[in-house]
Write a protein that holds these residues in place. Sequence first.
Motif, short mmCIF file in Angstrom:
data_model
loop_
_atom_site.label_atom_id
_atom_site.label_comp_id
_atom_site.label_asym_id
_atom_site.label_seq_id
_atom_site.Cartn_x
_atom_site.Cartn_y
_atom_site.Cartn_z
N CYS A 7 1.05 -1.07 -0.09
CA CYS A 7 0.08 -0.05 -0.04
C CYS A 7 0.95 1.26 0.10
O CYS A 7 1.68 1.36 0.78
CB CYS A 7 -0.97 0.00 1.12
N ASP A 8 0.63 2.28 -0.98
CA ASP A 8 1.26 3.31 -0.99
C ASP A 8 1.20 4.35 0.55
O ASP A 8 2.12 5.15 0.35
CB ASP A 8 0.84 4.27 -2.18
N PHE A 9 0.15 3.94 1.10
CA PHE A 9 -0.23 5.11 2.13
C PHE A 9 0.19 4.42 3.39
O PHE A 9 0.64 5.27 4.56
CB PHE A 9 -1.66 5.39 2.26
N LYS A 20 -3.50 1.07 -5.96
CA LYS A 20 -2.23 0.73 -5.18
C LYS A 20 -2.46 1.28 -3.68
O LYS A 20 -1.71 1.89 -3.01
CB LYS A 20 -1.17 1.67 -5.87
N MET A 21 -3.60 0.87 -3.11
CA MET A 21 -3.86 0.94 -1.62
C MET A 21 -4.52 -0.26 -1.08
O MET A 21 -5.32 -0.85 -1.72
CB MET A 21 -4.52 2.36 -1.36
N CYS A 22 -4.42 -0.28 0.21
CA CYS A 22 -4.97 -1.43 0.95
C CYS A 22 -6.61 -1.09 1.15
O CYS A 22 -6.93 0.03 0.75
CB CYS A 22 -4.39 -1.93 2.21
N LYS A 23 -7.42 -2.16 1.46
CA LYS A 23 -8.69 -1.85 1.54
C LYS A 23 -9.02 -0.68 2.77
O LYS A 23 -9.97 0.07 2.61
CB LYS A 23 -9.33 -3.26 1.89
N SER A 24 -8.21 -0.63 3.79
CA SER A 24 -8.47 0.34 4.87
C SER A 24 -8.18 1.63 4.37
O SER A 24 -8.94 2.67 4.51
CB SER A 24 -7.61 -0.06 6.01
N CYS A 25 -7.10 1.77 3.56
CA CYS A 25 -6.79 3.02 2.96
C CYS A 25 -7.98 3.40 1.71
O CYS A 25 -8.25 4.65 1.82
CB CYS A 25 -5.42 3.13 2.53
N GLU A 26 -8.12 2.62 0.90
CA GLU A 26 -9.32 2.83 0.08
C GLU A 26 -10.70 3.26 0.68
O GLU A 26 -11.24 4.25 0.36
CB GLU A 26 -9.61 1.66 -0.75
N ALA A 55 -4.84 13.97 9.81
CA ALA A 55 -4.24 14.84 8.89
C ALA A 55 -3.31 14.46 7.94
O ALA A 55 -3.06 14.88 6.83
CB ALA A 55 -4.16 16.33 9.55
N SER A 56 -2.40 13.73 8.65
CA SER A 56 -1.15 13.37 7.66
C SER A 56 -1.59 12.50 6.59
O SER A 56 -1.01 12.34 5.80
CB SER A 56 0.07 12.81 8.70
N LYS A 57 -2.55 11.40 6.93
CA LYS A 57 -2.83 10.54 5.86
C LYS A 57 -3.78 11.36 4.91
O LYS A 57 -3.49 10.92 3.66
CB LYS A 57 -3.76 9.65 6.65
N ILE A 58 -4.41 12.30 5.23
CA ILE A 58 -5.18 13.05 4.27
C ILE A 58 -4.19 14.00 3.30
O ILE A 58 -4.47 13.78 2.12
CB ILE A 58 -6.05 14.10 4.91
N LEU A 59 -3.41 14.45 4.12
CA LEU A 59 -2.26 15.08 3.15
C LEU A 59 -1.35 14.39 2.43
O LEU A 59 -1.17 14.50 1.07
CB LEU A 59 -1.25 15.92 4.00
N ALA A 60 -1.32 12.79 2.65
CA ALA A 60 -0.47 11.94 1.91
C ALA A 60 -1.42 11.62 0.86
O ALA A 60 -0.97 11.44 -0.45
CB ALA A 60 -0.48 10.46 2.74
N PHE A 61 -2.66 11.30 0.79
CA PHE A 61 -3.69 11.35 -0.41
C PHE A 61 -3.34 12.44 -1.33
O PHE A 61 -3.42 12.48 -2.46
CB PHE A 61 -4.92 11.44 0.02
N ALA A 62 -3.35 13.76 -0.81
CA ALA A 62 -2.97 14.93 -1.67
C ALA A 62 -1.57 15.10 -2.39
O ALA A 62 -1.51 15.27 -3.72
CB ALA A 62 -3.07 16.36 -0.92
#
Length: 78
Positions: A7-9, A20-26, A55-62
Amino acid sequence: MGNYQICDFCGNLSEKTSRKMCKSCEDAYLKIRSIVEVYPDTMVIDISKQTGISASKILAFARNGYFVLKEGTIEGLE
């Protein structure tokens, strides 16, 4: 690795998906997206408080191109 990917995240090993992300991140991405579609000018910190997603995960998506940040707010991209 066959039918698996990292998972990229979060870095967890999961079954391959188109994003390219796991179910949890999706699930987290879809939760964020549902808010952004209705309220495109919502601040990252407010999305984090509403969803419990850091917030860090949200920013990682960005950073990975899933959303566009605009002076503290977030807009859907994909």
